[in-house]
Design a protein around this motif. Structure first.
Motif, PDB file in Angstrom:
ATOM      1  N   HIS A 124      23.024  32.195  48.546  1.00 20.40           N
ATOM      2  CA  HIS A 124      22.215  31.274  47.477  1.00 20.40           C
ATOM      3  C   HIS A 124      20.866  31.991  47.187  1.00 20.40           C
ATOM      4  N   LEU A 125      20.135  32.557  47.920  1.00 22.99           N
ATOM      5  CA  LEU A 125      19.017  33.371  47.936  1.00 22.99           C
ATOM      6  C   LEU A 125      19.411  34.512  47.176  1.00 22.99           C
ATOM      7  N   ALA A 126      20.396  35.436  47.289  1.00 25.04           N
ATOM      8  CA  ALA A 126      20.769  36.321  46.495  1.00 25.04           C
ATOM      9  C   ALA A 126      21.021  36.235  45.095  1.00 25.04           C
ATOM     10  N   LYS A 127      21.835  35.313  44.972  1.00 28.30           N
ATOM     11  CA  LYS A 127      22.193  34.931  43.652  1.00 28.30           C
ATOM     12  C   LYS A 127      20.967  34.576  42.645  1.00 28.30           C
ATOM     13  N   MET A 128      20.155  33.747  43.373  1.00 26.27           N
ATOM     14  CA  MET A 128      18.774  33.236  42.556  1.00 26.27           C
ATOM     15  C   MET A 128      17.818  34.495  42.307  1.00 26.27           C
ATOM     16  N   GLU A 129      17.563  35.360  43.410  1.00 30.36           N
ATOM     17  CA  GLU A 129      16.997  36.593  42.927  1.00 30.36           C
ATOM     18  C   GLU A 129      17.468  37.340  42.085  1.00 30.36           C
ATOM     19  N   MET A 130      18.647  37.604  42.043  1.00 30.76           N
ATOM     20  CA  MET A 130      19.381  38.396  40.897  1.00 30.76           C
ATOM     21  C   MET A 130      19.494  37.634  39.411  1.00 30.76           C
ATOM     22  N   ARG A 131      19.485  36.225  39.598  1.00 30.54           N
ATOM     23  CA  ARG A 131      19.384  35.524  38.121  1.00 30.54           C
ATOM     24  C   ARG A 131      18.073  35.647  37.590  1.00 30.54           C
ATOM     25  N   ILE A 132      17.041  35.442  38.346  1.00 27.86           N
ATOM     26  CA  ILE A 132      15.598  35.366  38.031  1.00 27.86           C
ATOM     27  C   ILE A 132      15.311  36.780  37.619  1.00 27.86           C
ATOM     28  N   LEU A 133      15.654  37.826  38.311  1.00 26.31           N
ATOM     29  CA  LEU A 133      15.232  39.256  37.722  1.00 26.31           C
ATOM     30  C   LEU A 133      15.911  39.647  36.260  1.00 26.31           C
ATOM     31  N   PHE A 134      16.948  39.384  36.026  1.00 26.26           N
ATOM     32  CA  PHE A 134      17.750  39.434  34.743  1.00 26.26           C
ATOM     33  C   PHE A 134      17.298  38.482  33.847  1.00 26.26           C
ATOM     34  N   GLU A 135      16.936  37.592  34.012  1.00 29.12           N
ATOM     35  CA  GLU A 135      16.273  36.408  33.141  1.00 29.12           C
ATOM     36  C   GLU A 135      14.879  36.754  32.584  1.00 29.12           C
ATOM     37  N   GLU A 136      14.296  37.657  33.358  1.00 29.16           N
ATOM     38  CA  GLU A 136      12.685  38.234  32.984  1.00 29.16           C
ATOM     39  C   GLU A 136      13.045  39.736  32.416  1.00 29.16           C
ATOM     40  N   LEU A 137      14.007  40.514  32.781  1.00 28.52           N
ATOM     41  CA  LEU A 137      14.123  41.635  32.397  1.00 28.52           C
ATOM     42  C   LEU A 137      14.936  41.567  30.875  1.00 28.52           C
ATOM     43  N   LEU A 138      16.042  40.899  30.852  1.00 25.23           N
ATOM     44  CA  LEU A 138      16.866  40.976  29.438  1.00 25.23           C
ATOM     45  C   LEU A 138      16.261  40.885  28.219  1.00 25.23           C
ATOM     46  N   PRO A 139      15.185  39.571  28.175  1.00 23.89           N
ATOM     47  CA  PRO A 139      14.385  39.582  26.957  1.00 23.89           C
ATOM     48  C   PRO A 139      13.574  40.718  26.513  1.00 23.89           C
ATOM     49  N   ARG A 140      13.215  41.436  27.378  1.00 25.65           N
ATOM     50  CA  ARG A 140      12.189  42.766  27.141  1.00 25.65           C
ATOM     51  C   ARG A 140      13.048  43.903  27.022  1.00 25.65           C
ATOM     52  N   LEU A 141      14.390  43.694  27.521  1.00 28.96           N
ATOM     53  CA  LEU A 141      15.335  45.169  27.448  1.00 28.96           C
ATOM     54  C   LEU A 141      15.839  45.357  26.172  1.00 28.96           C
ATOM     55  N   LYS A 142      15.480  46.413  25.287  1.00 31.22           N
ATOM     56  CA  LYS A 142      16.062  46.445  23.856  1.00 31.22           C
ATOM     57  C   LYS A 142      17.261  47.382  24.066  1.00 31.22           C
ATOM     58  N   SER A 143      17.400  48.337  24.825  1.00 30.69           N
ATOM     59  CA  SER A 143      18.351  49.167  25.103  1.00 30.69           C
ATOM     60  C   SER A 143      18.350  49.812  26.337  1.00 30.69           C
ATOM     61  N   VAL A 144      19.444  50.273  27.036  1.00 32.95           N
ATOM     62  CA  VAL A 144      19.567  51.125  28.133  1.00 32.95           C
ATOM     63  C   VAL A 144      20.684  51.972  28.238  1.00 32.95           C
ATOM     64  N   LYS A 145      20.605  53.224  28.778  1.00 34.10           N
ATOM     65  CA  LYS A 145      21.521  54.112  28.792  1.00 34.10           C
ATOM     66  C   LYS A 145      21.565  54.928  30.246  1.00 34.10           C
ATOM     67  N   LEU A 146      22.587  55.620  30.552  1.00 35.51           N
ATOM     68  CA  LEU A 146      22.394  56.453  31.920  1.00 35.51           C
ATOM     69  C   LEU A 146      21.699  57.706  31.362  1.00 35.51           C
ATOM     70  N   ALA A 147      20.846  58.277  32.358  1.00 31.33           N
ATOM     71  CA  ALA A 147      20.427  59.463  32.058  1.00 31.33           C
ATOM     72  C   ALA A 147      20.465  60.593  33.083  1.00 31.33           C
ATOM     73  N   GLY A 148      21.685  60.356  33.704  1.00 25.21           N
ATOM     74  CA  GLY A 148      22.161  61.145  34.711  1.00 25.21           C
ATOM     75  C   GLY A 148      23.164  60.325  35.457  1.00 25.21           C
ATOM     76  N   ALA A 149      23.816  61.247  36.374  1.00 26.64           N
ATOM     77  CA  ALA A 149      25.126  60.765  37.171  1.00 26.64           C
ATOM     78  C   ALA A 149      24.575  59.858  38.211  1.00 26.64           C
ATOM     79  N   PRO A 150      25.020  58.442  38.240  1.00 24.73           N
ATOM     80  CA  PRO A 150      24.669  57.515  39.503  1.00 24.73           C
ATOM     81  C   PRO A 150      25.271  57.976  40.633  1.00 24.73           C
ATOM     82  N   LYS A 151      24.460  57.603  41.889  1.00 20.62           N
ATOM     83  CA  LYS A 151      24.851  58.233  43.237  1.00 20.62           C
ATOM     84  C   LYS A 151      25.125  57.301  44.187  1.00 20.62           C
ATOM     85  N   MET A 152      26.266  57.179  44.656  1.00 23.20           N
ATOM     86  CA  MET A 152      26.434  56.341  45.830  1.00 23.20           C
ATOM     87  C   MET A 152      26.494  56.793  47.254  1.00 23.20           C
ATOM     88  N   SER A 153      25.954  55.852  48.059  1.00 23.16           N
ATOM     89  CA  SER A 153      25.773  56.137  49.442  1.00 23.16           C
ATOM     90  C   SER A 153      27.287  56.550  50.127  1.00 23.16           C
TER      91      SER A 153
END
Length: 429
Positions: free
Chosen positions: A382-411
């Motif tokens: 429940h904490l994990a979902k709340m944290e992520m929800r809140i972050l994107f509620e704050e980020l999305l209104p300010r984020l006009k666009s986003v794209k990759l600037a390189g290859a993502p890397k996984m562990s």
């Protein structure tokens, strides 16, 4: 059944224990083949005891709900080679575990230890934290904005936001957060050449990998021993105080189990959330139509979070062992056999998820099982979902666009694996 119907081909079995397969995505090809051809079968990779591989959503749930029949603590809870298990048992006097947290416990201990902190992570309590979490999220978004339109979203945003939240709850000073982050990455990324701790000369009779793991655990123990001593002398309102003064049946918990408790909260409490957060942004960078759909109505964010959890499934596997002869999905499992629950496979099961290999923020229902199921259902979900929800509620209104600037890397990791780098370009308001 014939042996050919029960045994997994050697090349497929090897991917199940290959950290590189989890970094480059080959593991998903193996999971798809297994679901179609050997959904419940035995793998025998070199150097490992044979184990059943459970890849279907329904079978994972069936095993997870039967906690008396399928134990977590009798054998290693994460996949480990035959030689490694033997060395751990030799070091511990017979136990297969270097730590004993909730993950390694079964009843009657598991429910008693879980009850020590469970109230902290239930919705009525975490709702009290929402305003503070939103402050931390806004600060994270602002730091992202100040990078000037280019950043590595993992290392500059996703790692630090949930880390700060859980360390505040636990009671770790902000100045010590970099240390906790480093130790967590060394623990979960032990097999990754960039994240893992470089081995020093091991003592006679101890291999380098075992010596490294012992060193990481010792560093956690040393740090939290000081925290424990302090909270017993001067209790506060944080979670560390609850653990330090915890009692089971009127008896204080042991130092070993207290230290193990601190470790699971201090590591799992942020690492899996950060990799899922980064996965969500990766998906939006590749699907601008979904970004626009979410920005149009922020009430859709919880759907994004559930899909990111399904897509990332940071905890890829857990092991169980049968306490008696059992039957799962029509297959007989003998007493004592070891089983690998493949959550990332269950979360791509075509029988449960339409377009399972497509990221869809509007997916409903979303029966993802990344948090586990049954008695071992993730305490912090429940904490994990709340944290992520809140972050994107704050980020999305300010984020006009986003794209990759390189290859993502996984562990490169078989147990807990996720993004370690996500270079992006973005515009913000």
């Amino acid at each position: 059944m014939t042996s050919s119907e029960i045994n997994i081909p050697a090349d497929v079995a090897e991917t199940l224990v290959d950290p590189g397969a989890f970094a480059d995505g080959r593991i998903f090809d193996s999971y798809a083949w297994l679901r179609a051809n050997r959904p419940l079968a035995v793998a025998q990779p070199d150097g490992f005891d044979p184990f059943w591989v459970v890849t279907r959503h329904a079978d994972i749930l069936e095993i997870s709900r039967q906690n008396e029949l399928f134990h977590s603590g009798d054998r290693p809870t994460t996949i480990v080679g035959r030689e490694g298990e033997a060395k751990v048992r030799q070091m511990t006097g017979g136990s297969p575990h270097l730590v004993r947290s909730l993950v390694q416990m079964d009843a009657p201990d598991h429910p008693k230890y879980r009850a020590l902190t469970q109230a902290w992570f239930m919705p009525p309590n975490i709702r009290k934290l929402e305003d503070r979490i939103r402050e931390i999220a806004r600060a994270s978004v602002q730091r992202m904005a100040e990078t000037g339109g280019h950043c590595d979203f993992v290392t500059e945003v996703a790692l630090h936001f949930p880390l700060h939240v859980i360390m505040e709850i636990l009671g770790v000073p902000a100045a010590d957060e970099p240390r906790m982050l480093m130790l967590t990455q060394e623990l979960f990324g032990a097999t990754d050449p960039e994240l893992g701790r470089k081995p020093a000369k091991a003592p006679e009779g101890v291999d380098d990998g075992m010596a490294v793991m012992q060193g990481i655990i010792a560093d956690f123990y040393h740090y939290f021993t000081a925290i424990s001593v302090d909270r017993r002398a001067a209790p506060t309102s944080d979670l560390a105080t609850v653990i330090a003064n915890g009692q089971i049946d009127g008896v204080p918990i042991s130092e070993f189990e207290a230290m193990s408790y601190y470790m699971i909260v201090a590591t799992a409490g942020h690492d899996t959330t950060s990799s899922t957060t980064a996965t969500a942004l990766w998906a939006l960078a590749e699907n601008p139509d979904q970004l626009a759909w979410l920005k149009a109505d922020l009430s859709r964010v919880p759907g994004l979070i559930d899909e990111a959890i399904r897509w990332a499934t940071p905890v890829k596997t857990f092991m169980r062992s049968a306490t008696a002869d059992a039957e799962v999905g029509g297959q007989s499992i003998p007493k004592g056999d070891w089983l690998m629950l493949c959550y990332a496979s269950g979360n791509r099961d075509e029988e449960v998820f339409g377009d399972a290999d497509v990221f869809r923020a509007d997916r409903t229902p979303n029966k993802q099982l990344a948090f586990g199921y049954g008695a071992h259902l993730c305490l912090g979900q429940h904490l994990a979902k709340m944290e992520m929800r809140i972050l994107f509620e704050e980020l999305l209104p300010r984020l006009k666009s986003v794209k990759l600037a390189g290859a993502p890397k996984m562990s490169q990791a078989v147990f807990v694996n996720g993004l370690k780098s996500l270079p992006i370009e973005f515009e913000m308001v």
